[in-house]
Design an enzyme around this catalytic site. Structure first.
Site, PDB file in Angstrom:
ATOM      1  N   GLY A  84       0.459  -0.710   0.221  1.00  0.00           N
ATOM      2  CA  GLY A  84       0.014   0.066   0.000  1.00  0.00           C
ATOM      3  C   GLY A  84       0.521   1.279  -0.371  1.00  0.00           C
ATOM      4  O   GLY A  84       0.478   2.138   0.060  1.00  0.00           O
ATOM      5  N   HIS A  85       2.021   0.916   0.146  1.00  0.00           N
ATOM      6  CA  HIS A  85       3.465   2.516   0.485  1.00  0.00           C
ATOM      7  C   HIS A  85       3.811   2.443  -1.437  1.00  0.00           C
ATOM      8  O   HIS A  85       5.095   3.293  -1.401  1.00  0.00           O
ATOM      9  CB  HIS A  85       3.935   2.009   1.369  1.00  0.00           C
ATOM     10  CG  HIS A  85       3.230   2.173   2.416  1.00  0.00           C
ATOM     11  ND1 HIS A  85       2.862   3.292   2.808  1.00  0.00           N
ATOM     12  CD2 HIS A  85       3.985   1.490   3.383  1.00  0.00           C
ATOM     13  CE1 HIS A  85       2.008   2.248   4.338  1.00  0.00           C
ATOM     14  NE2 HIS A  85       2.925   1.067   4.703  1.00  0.00           N
ATOM     15  N   HIS A 118      -0.042   4.333   7.176  1.00  0.00           N
ATOM     16  CA  HIS A 118      -1.108   3.613   7.673  1.00  0.00           C
ATOM     17  C   HIS A 118      -2.626   3.918   7.705  1.00  0.00           C
ATOM     18  O   HIS A 118      -3.203   2.756   8.209  1.00  0.00           O
ATOM     19  CB  HIS A 118      -0.780   2.820   8.499  1.00  0.00           C
ATOM     20  CG  HIS A 118       0.564   2.151   8.707  1.00  0.00           C
ATOM     21  ND1 HIS A 118       1.856   3.175   9.082  1.00  0.00           N
ATOM     22  CD2 HIS A 118       1.509   0.604   7.803  1.00  0.00           C
ATOM     23  CE1 HIS A 118       3.018   2.852   8.077  1.00  0.00           C
ATOM     24  NE2 HIS A 118       2.146   1.204   7.265  1.00  0.00           N
TER      25      HIS A 118
END
Lengths: 329, 329
Positions: free
Chosen positions: B55-56, B216
């Site tokens: 997700g990064h 996050h």
């Protein structure tokens, strides 16, 4: 939704300021900020110029530099630069071998670039190359196709060719040949919000997808139910393969381009699907480009572009490039 | 909102597939796909390893290559990779000079990387470098700061140092020194949507901005009224300048990082504002990085990172790098 700007009227100028400041090692403003140009031109090389509306960053300013463009003009949001801006770019970029204007096939851009070419014709050798790579409208004649993300590939390939000393007429011929072998289709899950309105230019319901999207906030060719990434990739490949038709030979270059609000994780996921499906159709993808290069402000969506290249063209792709947005050696 | 994926359970694996396929010239999967590694390691060079949740992207896999990381591990969305994955990366990347693990300061990452270091300690020289560059929480001790986008800069600088043959202990010292001179703060205009939920992890009203955001999906330190780009830039600079305090010397490297859904035009606009405001405070920005490098899925927002570098460190920044996401020579 909010965005990182202050006033709509100053957004383009402020964004350009930040861009030029960040990349001052390789580029600078032209006089009166009419365009952005390479800091150092190469005497005797054909000058490559492109441009278009703002809101597509990093296209085209991000492609000014060694191995790609010599100058790029930015208009207002989704509006062509003026002929006056383009003439300035010509004056700056012509070092004796003339200039090639690389123009996305949109009425406003075509009109202004052709007018500039006419205005500058007495003093400069000028050729105009129209790029129309959007194959989403199956009823459109090839000459009516819009210029979208595939233009980035044309600029890279011709930029490398110009560095080898290729003359203007040969660059035009190469560009025209290339343009017939570059096929793009775009989809959107949310439209672009123009700064003045602060809402999307078209509204999609949850579960809907706009297919055959352009990059100026206009709706696409059709609206479909979004059936997931793989089904979307398959539909896009069907369009591309149909358009490529009998010209299906050569080395495949696959370009997945984000429109502004689609993150890298999703672009890579789609790259994997499209690549596999093209492979099943017998197309080997030899080169890849994945990222956010030709945007439509904050539109959520992406396009897939397949370019079919000769070995010589693939070598042009591999050649060194040093710009803000594409850089390798 | 929809996104380009099929099932939440397969999203990470499919995105990794597409990534590795697109960049197969420079990287490959480790056995059992536990990590991504350089295709060719340099014997005798310290192995640099990082990792974190998915997700990064492009962090950290996009930084595997010459002049940066040797291997990177990806966990599930916003979840640390397992110690088992990290041990595999160590086994792959240790060519005789040991490995440096570069870890963003988050509990889950720290726990798993330290456990892996312990598991591998019998057979490998290992050092662990924690990066905590998020200075948004003014009450946090420096050792409690979270690791965010500034980690990208640490990976680039140490990657260049490792290529020069710098031994493990010196790399650790350099990294610890660097980490005290890298200051980041992030803001968001819309939260990240995790694939399972398909809605933002926190809700902002129109006109609100989350300040001091992590990567996050968690809310930030405070919620403020969004007063426009320039006011936001000024607020971010005030935080950075306060945190830098007495260490305010050296060459400035300014990094504007998009979190996934913020387009280049807005990142450049903010770059211009932040650069000017830092300049008014006496900080000359000598190097710039603007783009989408450390994301939080599709969060709309950005972070500003100021790194204060010595001349020698600036030369490490300029050194050649060849990865998927950062590439120059």
């Amino acid at each position: 939704m909010n965005r990182f700007m202050d006033r709509a009227e100053t957004m383009v100028a402020e964004s350009l300021d930040g861009f030029v400041a960040a990349h001052a090692d390789l580029l600078m403003f032209c006089p009166e900020r009419k365009c952005v140009r390479r800091r150092v031109m190469t005497p005797g090389k054909v000058g490559l110029i492109s441009g278009g509306g703002a809101g597509h960053e990093p296209m085209h300013i991000g492609f000014v530099g060694t191995g790609m463009l010599d100058a790029a003009c930015t208009g207002h949001i989704f509006s062509s630069p003026t002929p006056d801006q383009i003439v300035t770019a010509i004056t700056q970029a012509d070092t004796g071998a003339g200039c090639l204007l690389i123009v996305k096939n949109y009425d406003g851009d075509v009109m202004n670039f052709e007018m500039a070419a006419e205005m500058a014709a007495a003093d400069h050798d000028i050729a105009v190359l129209l790029v129309g790579d959007d194959i989403s409208d199956t009823h459109a004649k090839p000459s009516d196709r819009r210029g979208v993300a595939g233009t980035v590939l044309v600029e890279k390939l011709l930029g490398a060719a110009a560095e080898t000393g290729m003359p203007l007429s040969a660059l035009l011929s190469l560009g025209q040949a290339l343009a017939t072998r570059i096929f793009s289709i775009g989809v959107a899950l949310r439209g672009a919000s123009v700064p003045e309105l602060r809402r999307p230019t078209f509204a999609l319901s949850p579960g809907e997808m706009e297919v055959g999207i352009g990059i100026h906030g206009e709706p696409g060719c059709s609206r479909q139910r979004f059936e997931g990434a793989e089904a979307t990739a398959r539909m896009m490949c069907e369009h591309i393969l149909a358009a490529a038709g009998s010209s299906l030979s050569g080395q495949g270059l696959l370009f997945i381009n984000g429109f502004g609000a689609t993150p890298p994780s999703e672009l890579y996921l789609m790259h994997g699907h499209v690549r596999r499906i093209l492979g099943e159709a017998g197309i080997s993808v030899e080169r890849s480009l994945v990222g956010t290069f030709a945007t439509s402000l904050d539109m959520a969506g992406l396009s897939a572009t397949l370019a079919l290249l000769t070995d010589a063209e693939q070598a042009l792709w591999d050649a060194a490039v040093h710009t803000a947005a594409l850089r390798w050696s």
